[in-house]
Design a protein around this motif. Structure first.
Motif, PDB file in Angstrom:
ATOM      1  N   PRO B 113     -42.367 -21.690  69.133  1.00 15.99           N
ATOM      2  CA  PRO B 113     -41.227 -21.894  70.033  1.00 15.99           C
ATOM      3  C   PRO B 113     -41.235 -20.988  71.271  1.00 15.99           C
ATOM      4  O   PRO B 113     -40.468 -21.210  72.208  1.00 15.99           O
ATOM      5  N   GLU B 114     -42.115 -19.992  71.291  1.00 14.22           N
ATOM      6  CA  GLU B 114     -42.200 -19.095  72.452  1.00 14.22           C
ATOM      7  C   GLU B 114     -42.833 -19.781  73.663  1.00 14.22           C
ATOM      8  O   GLU B 114     -42.694 -19.313  74.793  1.00 14.22           O
ATOM      9  N   GLY B 295     -28.971 -22.756  57.945  1.00 15.08           N
ATOM     10  CA  GLY B 295     -28.268 -21.491  57.687  1.00 15.08           C
ATOM     11  C   GLY B 295     -26.950 -21.758  56.976  1.00 15.08           C
ATOM     12  O   GLY B 295     -26.552 -21.037  56.059  1.00 15.08           O
ATOM     13  N   ARG B 296     -26.285 -22.816  57.404  1.00 16.62           N
ATOM     14  CA  ARG B 296     -24.976 -23.149  56.849  1.00 16.62           C
ATOM     15  C   ARG B 296     -25.108 -23.758  55.444  1.00 16.62           C
ATOM     16  O   ARG B 296     -24.413 -23.357  54.530  1.00 16.62           O
ATOM     17  N   VAL B 297     -26.023 -24.708  55.287  1.00 16.50           N
ATOM     18  CA  VAL B 297     -26.062 -25.398  53.989  1.00 16.50           C
ATOM     19  C   VAL B 297     -26.921 -24.684  52.939  1.00 16.50           C
ATOM     20  O   VAL B 297     -26.677 -24.824  51.748  1.00 16.50           O
ATOM     21  N   LEU B 298     -27.895 -23.931  53.400  1.00 12.93           N
ATOM     22  CA  LEU B 298     -28.764 -23.258  52.418  1.00 12.93           C
ATOM     23  C   LEU B 298     -28.414 -21.781  52.237  1.00 12.93           C
ATOM     24  O   LEU B 298     -28.839 -21.153  51.268  1.00 12.93           O
ATOM     25  N   GLY B 299     -27.669 -21.222  53.185  1.00 12.17           N
ATOM     26  CA  GLY B 299     -27.286 -19.810  53.094  1.00 12.17           C
ATOM     27  C   GLY B 299     -28.505 -18.910  53.034  1.00 12.17           C
ATOM     28  O   GLY B 299     -29.454 -19.081  53.800  1.00 12.17           O
ATOM     29  N   ASP B 300     -28.503 -17.993  52.074  1.00 14.36           N
ATOM     30  CA  ASP B 300     -29.591 -17.017  51.975  1.00 14.36           C
ATOM     31  C   ASP B 300     -30.918 -17.639  51.566  1.00 14.36           C
ATOM     32  O   ASP B 300     -31.977 -17.043  51.746  1.00 14.36           O
ATOM     33  N   ALA B 301     -30.832 -18.846  51.004  1.00 20.08           N
ATOM     34  CA  ALA B 301     -32.075 -19.501  50.583  1.00 20.08           C
ATOM     35  C   ALA B 301     -32.904 -19.935  51.796  1.00 20.08           C
ATOM     36  O   ALA B 301     -34.092 -20.198  51.677  1.00 20.08           O
ATOM     37  N   TYR B 302     -32.255 -20.028  52.952  1.00 22.77           N
ATOM     38  CA  TYR B 302     -32.982 -20.434  54.161  1.00 22.77           C
ATOM     39  C   TYR B 302     -33.706 -19.233  54.754  1.00 22.77           C
ATOM     40  O   TYR B 302     -33.092 -18.191  54.993  1.00 22.77           O
ATOM     41  N   LYS B 303     -34.994 -19.403  54.978  1.00 17.95           N
ATOM     42  CA  LYS B 303     -35.737 -18.355  55.668  1.00 17.95           C
ATOM     43  C   LYS B 303     -35.838 -18.767  57.128  1.00 17.95           C
ATOM     44  O   LYS B 303     -36.553 -19.714  57.458  1.00 17.95           O
ATOM     45  N   PRO B 304     -35.081 -18.072  58.006  1.00 15.71           N
ATOM     46  CA  PRO B 304     -35.025 -18.521  59.405  1.00 15.71           C
ATOM     47  C   PRO B 304     -36.411 -18.770  59.985  1.00 15.71           C
ATOM     48  O   PRO B 304     -37.328 -17.980  59.797  1.00 15.71           O
ATOM     49  N   TYR B 305     -36.515 -19.891  60.662  1.00 14.15           N
ATOM     50  CA  TYR B 305     -37.804 -20.346  61.178  1.00 14.15           C
ATOM     51  C   TYR B 305     -38.094 -19.679  62.517  1.00 14.15           C
ATOM     52  O   TYR B 305     -37.273 -19.721  63.435  1.00 14.15           O
ATOM     53  N   THR B 306     -39.256 -19.065  62.616  1.00 13.87           N
ATOM     54  CA  THR B 306     -39.628 -18.422  63.882  1.00 13.87           C
ATOM     55  C   THR B 306     -40.930 -18.972  64.434  1.00 13.87           C
ATOM     56  O   THR B 306     -41.437 -18.495  65.439  1.00 13.87           O
ATOM     57  N   GLY B 307     -41.480 -19.978  63.771  1.00 17.31           N
ATOM     58  CA  GLY B 307     -42.769 -20.526  64.199  1.00 17.31           C
ATOM     59  C   GLY B 307     -43.657 -20.652  62.981  1.00 17.31           C
ATOM     60  O   GLY B 307     -43.362 -20.084  61.926  1.00 17.31           O
ATOM     61  N   ALA B 308     -44.725 -21.426  63.137  1.00 17.69           N
ATOM     62  CA  ALA B 308     -45.565 -21.731  61.975  1.00 17.69           C
ATOM     63  C   ALA B 308     -46.967 -21.156  62.119  1.00 17.69           C
ATOM     64  O   ALA B 308     -47.900 -21.605  61.465  1.00 17.69           O
ATOM     65  N   ILE B 309     -47.116 -20.150  62.983  1.00 16.02           N
ATOM     66  CA  ILE B 309     -48.457 -19.612  63.220  1.00 16.02           C
ATOM     67  C   ILE B 309     -48.983 -18.957  61.939  1.00 16.02           C
ATOM     68  O   ILE B 309     -48.293 -18.138  61.336  1.00 16.02           O
ATOM     69  N   ALA B 310     -50.190 -19.370  61.541  1.00 14.73           N
ATOM     70  CA  ALA B 310     -50.743 -18.878  60.263  1.00 14.73           C
ATOM     71  C   ALA B 310     -51.147 -17.409  60.406  1.00 14.73           C
ATOM     72  O   ALA B 310     -51.597 -16.980  61.454  1.00 14.73           O
TER      73      ALA B 310
END
Lengths: 371, 310
Positions: B113-114, B295-310
């Motif tokens: 996303p950068e 964030g709202r529906v999964l709460g803490d189970a959601y790992k905020p997405y910052t990109g998929a770079i391996a």
């Protein structure tokens, strides 16, 4: 766990964090599980508008630096063909999973087939080589998906997991090893600096080192025939050089890529050749024939492409016949025939898809060539 | 270069020629334009009188104005004459398959996303074969900047009709004139959900530049239609012998109508070409919506997405 779920878990274990997919039976479970799993591990699943979009979105994500995958079945696979060629031409590491069903056209959405085995090899226009693996159990759906990601990174090309409806939906025990016991092939980035690096000039075993978008290399990537700089080069010499390398990098590495499972080949009179789910019934038929006192070898192709040419050629010199079992009207049997030549008889046990063979049908054929 | 170099759109057709209108202060920026061009690939393949290069000039000036870092800018093109833009701009650039620049760009942007991802392609590529992707990227509000150069025709393949071809046009596949309905891109894109929609001609070089600057500031799917001359395959068959003739027509027939109802954004060469900024609205983009939703529906189970770079 079923094979579709095992494939999903294998992809995640293999480092995949970007999946673009489109629902299609019988592969849908893979993307459904991706949609559940990825948000919880920092990855992204996007359901694209069609398979065409999915198959190019993964190339975009790969150039951003992601390990990526898409999943489909026959009709979707047909739509993806152009982007298989694009990934081959641009040397983009990515994984395609095809949970095969019966075709042509919409065919048998809920029933198995192995009818895309030639399509995966030749379906996109132009001349190229690919790697295609065929699992015969949910455990292998897990293991070979990881292997697909590793091959994709090592050889920089699209790699295919050729499942089928049966293996996708069958439930078996799957052992998922701890992450630190899984060997992963990292992306092979260049160590050259911007300015000296071009997309196709830093080769190791004919495979170019990669960069990712945003690293400051200002690369140009095109599906047009290109030179070492990545610039379009519209002439026969550039075409020869590029296509020859794309083909050679896989042909030269065939020994590293080809995986087979074999049993009692040494004194065999007849060898049964199979892959994917068909190998499960083929094994049963081989056992039945041996119980009758016949010398029957069993050869399962785990890697179908590149095809194990030299192995078949070598075996053909000392056996009477190959019996090839597959759920299509004759695809891989032609390859076996080509490699066996006139040295050994090659016969197929074929069907049009929709159901796996009965072991008895295969046995009958084995006994037939022995008589 | 400062924002002041870019002229505000006026309510009337600009009278002066594009070259004369470039302010002197822009000279400093001009020297940097070459940094953004692959000079080792010049001369380019575009014909004399073609408008694509003009659009690239305006685009790159906007890149410089907006201080977009060179290593964060990616250009994705499809196939066709405009599809060759990616090859001339000295950033990470991707010349993809016919019609599929947008889904490629979607993968590129979402995986990192950068990056500032621009899709630069032609009308046939984006709206005919790629039409489905245009719909859904705009609907999802993927944060990509689309520049669609519309020359009314498929040029690379020899001048066939496109969904953007005006009625009556003589094209190689419509030797007796085009009779299908012409797609009004601003209206179409507004319905799909684009957050910024403008149309300018290559006569409006400063307006294109300003529009691109505005798009860079939006966090969502933006669309600029650039009407461009194609003397070789459109103009010569349709009353405009040279690129200059078509530019003169653009000058005479363009009407700036900002913020109008896009249904009224007429595009009839020789009669009326409605140009302007038609849509500029806010709507959460795909990644922001996803973040907020999970964030709202999964709460803490959601790992905020910052990109998929391996």
């Amino acid at each position: 766990m079923d094979g579709d779920s095992a494939c999903c878990e294998g992809a995640l274990a293999g480092g995949c964090r970007f999946v673009a997919g489109y629902p299609i039976t019988p592969s849908t479970e893979v993307v459904e599980l991706m949609a559940r799993r990825l948000p919880k591990i920092g990855g992204l699943f996007i359901q694209m508008e069609d398979e065409i979009a999915s198959s190019i979105a993964i190339s975009g994500a790969a150039w951003a630096g992601a390990k990526t995958m898409t999943v489909t079945s026959g009709p979707g696979f047909s739509l993806m063909m152009e982007h298989i060629g694009y990934a081959v031409m641009t040397e983009t590491p990515c994984v395609f999973v095809n949970v095969q069903r019966g075709g042509p056209s919409t065919g048998l959405p809920t029933l198995p087939g192995q009818q895309d085995m030639m399509q995966v090899r030749w379906g996109s226009h132009g001349d190229y080589e690919v790697i295609a693996l065929a699992p015969n159990s949910p455990q292998e759906c897990f293991d070979l998906t990881i292997q697909c990601f590793n091959f994709a990174e090592k050889y920089r090309l699209p790699v295919f997991l050729m499942m089928d409806e049966c293996v996708g939906h069958m439930m078996e025990k799957v052992v998922i090893p701890p992450a630190d016991e899984i060997e992963l092939e990292p992306r092979r980035y260049t160590s050259q600096k911007p300015g000296e690096y071009y997309p196709y000039n830093d080769l190791e075993n004919l495979v170019p080192k990669m960069i990712k978008a945003g690293d400051g290399y200002n690369v140009h990537i095109t599906g047009l025939t290109h030179d070492h700089r990545g610039y379009p080069a519209m002439n026969a010499a550039a075409q020869q050089k590029l296509v020859e390398r794309l083909v050679k990098k896989i042909r030269d590495a065939a020994n590293d890529i080809i995986m087979v499972e074999s049993d009692e080949l040494d004194d065999a009179d007849v060898i049964v050749v199979s892959y994917g789910i068909s190998s499960r019934v083929a094994s049963r038929a081989v056992r039945l024939a041996r119980e009758r006192g016949h010398k029957i070898g069993n050869l399962r192709l785990i890697t179908v492409w590149p095809f194990p040419e030299s192995l078949i050629e070598e075996l053909s010199q000392r056996i009477k016949a190959f019996v090839v079992v597959e759920m299509n009207m004759g695809q891989i049997v032609r390859e076996v025939q080509r490699c066996a030549g006139s040295r050994a008889l090659t016969v197929g046990v074929l069907n049009a898809g929709g159901a796996v063979h009965k072991p008895e049908e295969i046995l009958e054929r084995i006994l037939g060539v022995l008589s | 270069m400062t924002e002041s170099c870019v002229a505000e759109p006026t309510n009337s057709v600009i009278e002066e020629s594009p070259t004369e209108s470039i302010p002197a202060t822009e000279e400093a920026a001009c020297t940097h334009l070459e940094d953004f061009l692959r000079m080792d690939r010049i001369p380019h393949i575009w014909c004399p009188g073609c408008g694509i290069g003009t659009s690239v000039n305006s685009f790159l000036r906007a890149v410089i104005d907006s201080k977009i870092p060179q290593n964060k800018l990616c250009i994705v093109s499809g196939i066709g004459c405009t599809g060759r833009v990616a090859g001339y701009i000295n950033v990470d650039s991707f010349h993809t398959t016919h019609g599929r620049a947008i889904p490629f760009a979607t993968g590129l942007k979402l995986a990192n996303p950068e990056l500032m991802v621009v899709v630069y392609s032609g009308d046939g590529d984006l709206t005919a074969i790629g039409g489905n992707h245009l719909v859904h990227a705009a609907r999802r509000n993927i944060d990509i900047k689309v520049i669609c150069v519309n020359n009314f025709i498929y040029s690379m393949t020899g001048g066939q009709a496109a969904p953007t071809t005006p009625a009556g046009t003589i094209a190689s596949t419509t030797p007796y004139g085009y009779f299908e309905n012409q797609l009004n891109l601003p209206q179409f894109l507004e319905a799909c959900g684009a957050v910024y929609i403008a149309r300018w001609t290559t006569f409006h070089v400063r307006q294109i530049q300003k529009a691109v600057c505005e798009c860079f500031k939006k966090k969502g799917f933006t669309f600029i239609e650039v009407i461009a001359p194609c003397p070789t395959l459109y103009g010569r068959r349709n009353e405009y012998r040279t690129g200059l003739d078509e530019m003169k027509m653009f000058k005479e027939k363009s009407k700036i109508k900002n913020n109008i109802d896009t249904r009224e954004a007429t595009l009839i060469p020789g009669q009326e070409i409605v140009v302007g900024k038609f849509v500029d609205r806010e709507r959460p983009n795909f990644l922001d919506s996803m973040d907020e939703h999970y964030g709202r529906v999964l709460g803490d189970a959601y790992k905020p997405y910052t990109g998929a770079i391996a």
